[in-house]
Design a protein around this motif. Structure first.
Motif, PDB file in Angstrom:
ATOM      1  N   TRP A 110       0.783  13.053   5.392  1.00 61.80           N
ATOM      2  CA  TRP A 110      -0.685  14.087   5.869  1.00 61.80           C
ATOM      3  C   TRP A 110      -0.474  14.632   6.747  1.00 61.80           C
ATOM      4  O   TRP A 110       0.466  14.381   7.244  1.00 61.80           O
ATOM      5  N   MET A 142      -8.019   5.808 -13.053  1.00 61.50           N
ATOM      6  CA  MET A 142      -8.475   6.761 -12.327  1.00 61.50           C
ATOM      7  C   MET A 142      -9.648   6.907 -11.827  1.00 61.50           C
ATOM      8  O   MET A 142     -10.233   6.683 -11.365  1.00 61.50           O
ATOM      9  N   TYR A 187      -6.106   7.681 -17.545  1.00 65.54           N
ATOM     10  CA  TYR A 187      -6.805   8.388 -16.324  1.00 65.54           C
ATOM     11  C   TYR A 187      -8.309   7.689 -16.797  1.00 65.54           C
ATOM     12  O   TYR A 187      -9.093   7.461 -15.376  1.00 65.54           O
ATOM     13  N   SER A 212      -8.861  10.776   4.296  1.00 65.31           N
ATOM     14  CA  SER A 212      -7.618  10.547   2.414  1.00 65.31           C
ATOM     15  C   SER A 212      -6.620   9.703   3.017  1.00 65.31           C
ATOM     16  O   SER A 212      -6.058   9.390   2.514  1.00 65.31           O
ATOM     17  N   ILE A 258      -7.435   5.789  -4.177  1.00 63.17           N
ATOM     18  CA  ILE A 258      -7.140   7.085  -5.407  1.00 63.17           C
ATOM     19  C   ILE A 258      -5.768   7.341  -5.366  1.00 63.17           C
ATOM     20  O   ILE A 258      -5.229   7.308  -6.508  1.00 63.17           O
ATOM     21  N   PHE A 259      -5.466   7.736  -3.668  1.00 60.52           N
ATOM     22  CA  PHE A 259      -3.467   7.846  -4.122  1.00 60.52           C
ATOM     23  C   PHE A 259      -2.760   6.877  -4.268  1.00 60.52           C
ATOM     24  O   PHE A 259      -1.977   7.643  -5.091  1.00 60.52           O
ATOM     25  N   LEU A 281     -11.699  14.425   7.786  1.00 60.31           N
ATOM     26  CA  LEU A 281     -11.657  14.514   6.329  1.00 60.31           C
ATOM     27  C   LEU A 281     -10.384  14.027   6.265  1.00 60.31           C
ATOM     28  O   LEU A 281      -9.505  13.264   5.380  1.00 60.31           O
ATOM     29  N   MET A 289     -16.123   8.517  -4.188  1.00 56.29           N
ATOM     30  CA  MET A 289     -16.893   9.346  -4.526  1.00 56.29           C
ATOM     31  C   MET A 289     -18.434   9.066  -3.434  1.00 56.29           C
ATOM     32  O   MET A 289     -18.796   9.482  -2.881  1.00 56.29           O
ATOM     33  N   HIS A 338       3.620  19.946   1.673  1.00 61.15           N
ATOM     34  CA  HIS A 338       2.070  18.856   0.349  1.00 61.15           C
ATOM     35  C   HIS A 338       3.094  17.122   0.649  1.00 61.15           C
ATOM     36  O   HIS A 338       3.992  17.378   0.571  1.00 61.15           O
ATOM     37  N   VAL A 339       2.109  16.217   0.113  1.00 63.95           N
ATOM     38  CA  VAL A 339       2.149  14.991  -0.217  1.00 63.95           C
ATOM     39  C   VAL A 339       2.482  14.578   1.344  1.00 63.95           C
ATOM     40  O   VAL A 339       3.300  13.550   1.049  1.00 63.95           O
ATOM     41  N   HIS A 374      -9.443   6.194  -0.194  1.00 63.25           N
ATOM     42  CA  HIS A 374      -8.674   7.907  -0.697  1.00 63.25           C
ATOM     43  C   HIS A 374      -7.135   7.178  -0.786  1.00 63.25           C
ATOM     44  O   HIS A 374      -6.430   7.645  -1.952  1.00 63.25           O
ATOM     45  N   LEU A 422     -11.452   6.510  -8.418  1.00 57.96           N
ATOM     46  CA  LEU A 422     -11.874   7.943  -7.590  1.00 57.96           C
ATOM     47  C   LEU A 422     -13.589   8.302  -7.569  1.00 57.96           C
ATOM     48  O   LEU A 422     -14.558   7.910  -6.494  1.00 57.96           O
ATOM     49  N   GLN A 429     -10.723  17.562 -10.560  1.00 63.95           N
ATOM     50  CA  GLN A 429      -9.934  16.658 -12.086  1.00 63.95           C
ATOM     51  C   GLN A 429      -9.792  17.720 -12.915  1.00 63.95           C
ATOM     52  O   GLN A 429     -11.032  17.673 -13.668  1.00 63.95           O
TER      53      GLN A 429
HETATM   54  C1  HEM Z   1      -4.508  14.346  -0.371  1.00 56.77           C
HETATM   55  C2  HEM Z   1      -4.484  12.496  -4.502  1.00 56.77           C
HETATM   56  C3  HEM Z   1      -9.284  12.918  -5.436  1.00 56.77           C
HETATM   57  C4  HEM Z   1      -9.192  14.115  -0.090  1.00 56.77           C
HETATM   58  C5  HEM Z   1      -3.775  14.122  -1.880  1.00 56.77           C
HETATM   59  C6  HEM Z   1      -2.673  13.502  -1.837  1.00 56.77           C
HETATM   60  C7  HEM Z   1      -2.758  13.070  -3.637  1.00 56.77           C
HETATM   61  C8  HEM Z   1      -4.079  13.000  -3.245  1.00 56.77           C
HETATM   62  C9  HEM Z   1      -1.346  12.929  -4.456  1.00 56.77           C
HETATM   63  C10 HEM Z   1      -1.244  14.421  -1.667  1.00 56.77           C
HETATM   64  C11 HEM Z   1      -1.392  15.847  -2.393  1.00 56.77           C
HETATM   65  C12 HEM Z   1      -0.512  16.697  -1.597  1.00 56.77           C
HETATM   66  O1  HEM Z   1      -0.693  17.978  -0.825  1.00 56.77           O
HETATM   67  O2  HEM Z   1       0.516  17.089  -2.448  1.00 56.77           O
HETATM   68  C13 HEM Z   1      -5.590  12.168  -5.022  1.00 56.77           C
HETATM   69  C14 HEM Z   1      -6.029  12.036  -6.659  1.00 56.77           C
HETATM   70  C15 HEM Z   1      -7.890  12.345  -6.614  1.00 56.77           C
HETATM   71  C16 HEM Z   1      -7.876  12.693  -5.207  1.00 56.77           C
HETATM   72  C17 HEM Z   1      -5.036  11.509  -7.488  1.00 56.77           C
HETATM   73  C18 HEM Z   1      -8.355  12.257  -7.536  1.00 56.77           C
HETATM   74  C19 HEM Z   1      -8.565  11.703  -8.727  1.00 56.77           C
HETATM   75  C20 HEM Z   1      -9.054  13.165  -3.850  1.00 56.77           C
HETATM   76  C21 HEM Z   1     -11.141  13.800  -3.169  1.00 56.77           C
HETATM   77  C22 HEM Z   1     -11.186  13.978  -1.750  1.00 56.77           C
HETATM   78  C23 HEM Z   1      -9.479  14.594  -1.668  1.00 56.77           C
HETATM   79  C24 HEM Z   1     -12.345  13.282  -4.199  1.00 56.77           C
HETATM   80  C25 HEM Z   1     -11.978  14.971  -0.962  1.00 56.77           C
HETATM   81  C26 HEM Z   1     -13.353  15.209  -1.883  1.00 56.77           C
HETATM   82  C27 HEM Z   1      -7.527  14.477  -0.190  1.00 56.77           C
HETATM   83  C28 HEM Z   1      -7.154  15.604   1.571  1.00 56.77           C
HETATM   84  C29 HEM Z   1      -6.150  15.932   1.214  1.00 56.77           C
HETATM   85  C30 HEM Z   1      -5.212  14.609  -0.528  1.00 56.77           C
HETATM   86  C31 HEM Z   1      -7.816  15.666   2.206  1.00 56.77           C
HETATM   87  C32 HEM Z   1      -4.847  15.755   2.026  1.00 56.77           C
HETATM   88  C33 HEM Z   1      -4.752  15.256   3.455  1.00 56.77           C
HETATM   89  C34 HEM Z   1      -3.494  15.600   4.170  1.00 56.77           C
HETATM   90  O3  HEM Z   1      -2.935  16.581   3.917  1.00 56.77           O
HETATM   91  O4  HEM Z   1      -3.871  15.503   5.778  1.00 56.77           O
HETATM   92  N1  HEM Z   1      -4.871  13.716  -2.319  1.00 56.77           N
HETATM   93  N2  HEM Z   1      -6.667  13.017  -4.193  1.00 56.77           N
HETATM   94  N3  HEM Z   1      -8.995  14.148  -2.882  1.00 56.77           N
HETATM   95  N4  HEM Z   1      -6.647  14.414  -0.475  1.00 56.77           N
HETATM   96 FE1  HEM Z   1      -7.077  13.818  -2.264  1.00 56.77          FE
END
Ligand code: HEM
Length: 338
Positions: free
Chosen positions: A164, A221, A217, A278, A287-288, A274, A229, A161-162, A284, A225, A204
């Motif tokens: 891509w 945040m 938040y 991201s 968001i990240f 997807l 969306m 995780h964390v 995204h 978000l 969340q």
């Molecule tokens: C990955 C943050 C909402 C789709 C991540 C990661 C973080 C993050 C930190 C890396 C996570 C890891 O692998 O440990 C956030 C935060 C969100 C949020 C703080 C809301 C407050 C969303 C939403 C979606 C989304 C709503 C889609 C509907 C993705 C996807 C990944 C990802 C698909 C994985 C990418 C990959 O591994 O290739 N996000 N995210 N995220 N996020 Fe978000």
């Protein structure tokens, strides 16, 4: 000691490369749900309406009727001003789900709906992924969400995780399958079920935050978000997203009251689209980026809980039915001009 998201019984010799960087240690922990080996399929059923009627079947199910192991209520006001009230329910097998459908009276009631006589639409979106086509990731191991209610236990700290590509690395089927999709059809399509449709539910939960984190938040945040969306909902089709609902989870006992939990539920033409959104799209990345800044401002003392669950489905693992819904509802958008 870091664990792999793919449990030993689902590991096979890889033909598809991992994206994990060499000697990688993630900067913060994450966990996934571990299901009993006997669980071969998971069922997630979304029953949607603009009324509370559908609730009576899940609320009233006795133990004898294979009721869902977990269910919750969530709603969203869509761009056509329709209130979409849904029950999202989970079963640990197709047999349990099918038995509940027939024994609880749900199926009979559903079949009897007369669209002409209804004042609002109904919809059913059912996903039946085998465990190989399913992955979860959680920021903590203390509060299950969604299919994790079917778990035997939570994993230890995950390696994948964390970075891509980590979502794909957690998905057992992606060890050997590139999971190519069909792309969003330019013209009307007869069938809304798609090869390798990718469904994400990304949640969340800020219920455990103290006042300082809570206002941070909600003020910094949450708005970012919502922008992401809204983009997927309104312009997502150009990048492979069929549908996105940003939903409020509602109180079980009073379906009028929102809780401190939300989730984005989105359907993509495949996992690559997807991943691309991201990793590359500003919404995204914002968001990240905002999240990393948020954690820094809180000296990494973050009580916000995040999770997601992802399914990549073959056509026979998807069921969609829309009765009297407007043409922008869910996968109906793929078979109608919107
Ligand atoms: C990955 C943050 C909402 C789709 C991540 C990661 C973080 C993050 C930190 C890396 C996570 C890891 O692998 O440990 C956030 C935060 C969100 C949020 C703080 C809301 C407050 C969303 C939403 C979606 C989304 C709503 C889609 C509907 C993705 C996807 C990944 C990802 C698909 C994985 C990418 C990959 O591994 O290739 N996000 N995210 N995220 N996020 Fe978000």
């Amino acid at each position: 000691m870091l664990e792999s998201a793919i449990p030993p019984h689902l590991r096979v010799p890889r033909t598809q490369a991992l994206s994990t960087p060499p000697d990688y240690t993630p900067p913060f922990p994450a966990y996934c749900a571990r299901f009993p080996e006997s669980v071969k399929h998971i069922v997630m059923a979304i029953f949607g309406a603009q009324s509370r009627h559908v609730l009576r079947f899940v609320e009233g199910s006795s133990e004898k009727l294979s009721p869902p192991v977990f269910w919750e209520i969530a709603s969203v006001l869509d761009t056509r001003n329709a209130q979409n009230l849904t029950v999202i329910a989970y079963w640990p097998s197709k047999a349990a789900y099918e038995s509940w459908c027939s024994e609880s009276g749900f199926e009979q009631w559903w079949e009897s709906i007369d669209p002409e006589a209804e004042e609002h639409g109904w919809f059913k979106e059912i996903f039946l992924p085998p465990v190989e086509r399913f992955e979860t990731v959680f920021s903590g191991n203390d509060a299950p969400e969604g299919a994790a209610w079917l778990r035997e236990e939570m994993s230890g700290m995950l390696k994948e995780h964390v970075y891509w590509g980590s979502m794909r690395d957690r998905l057992p089927v992606a060890q050997t399958d590139p999971l190519l999709g069909e792309g969003i059809p330019k013209k009307k399509d007869q069938d809304s079920r798609k090869q390798n449709l990718c469904v994400i539910r990304s949640g969340q939960d800020w219920s455990a935050t103290l006042p300082r984190e809570r206002s941070k938040y909600l003020e910094t945040m949450h708005p970012v978000l919502i922008k992401g969306m809204d983009f997927l909902r309104d312009e997502g089709r150009d990048i492979g997203c069929y549908s996105c609902r940003f939903m409020n989870v509602l109180d079980h006992s009073n379906a009028e009251t929102p809780t401190d939990r939300t989730f984005g539920l989105a359907f993509f033409d495949d996992i690559a689209s997807l991943e691309k959104w991201s990793k590359q799209h500003k919404t995204h990345l914002d968001i990240f980026g905002r999240f990393l800044q948020y954690a820094k401002e809180l000296d990494n003392e973050v009580s916000l809980r995040l999770f997601h669950e992802v399914f990549v489905l073959q056509p026979d693992q998807q069921q969609f039915e829309y009765i009297g819904c407007h043409s922008g509802t869910g996968m109906l958008a793929s078979i109608a001009d919107v």
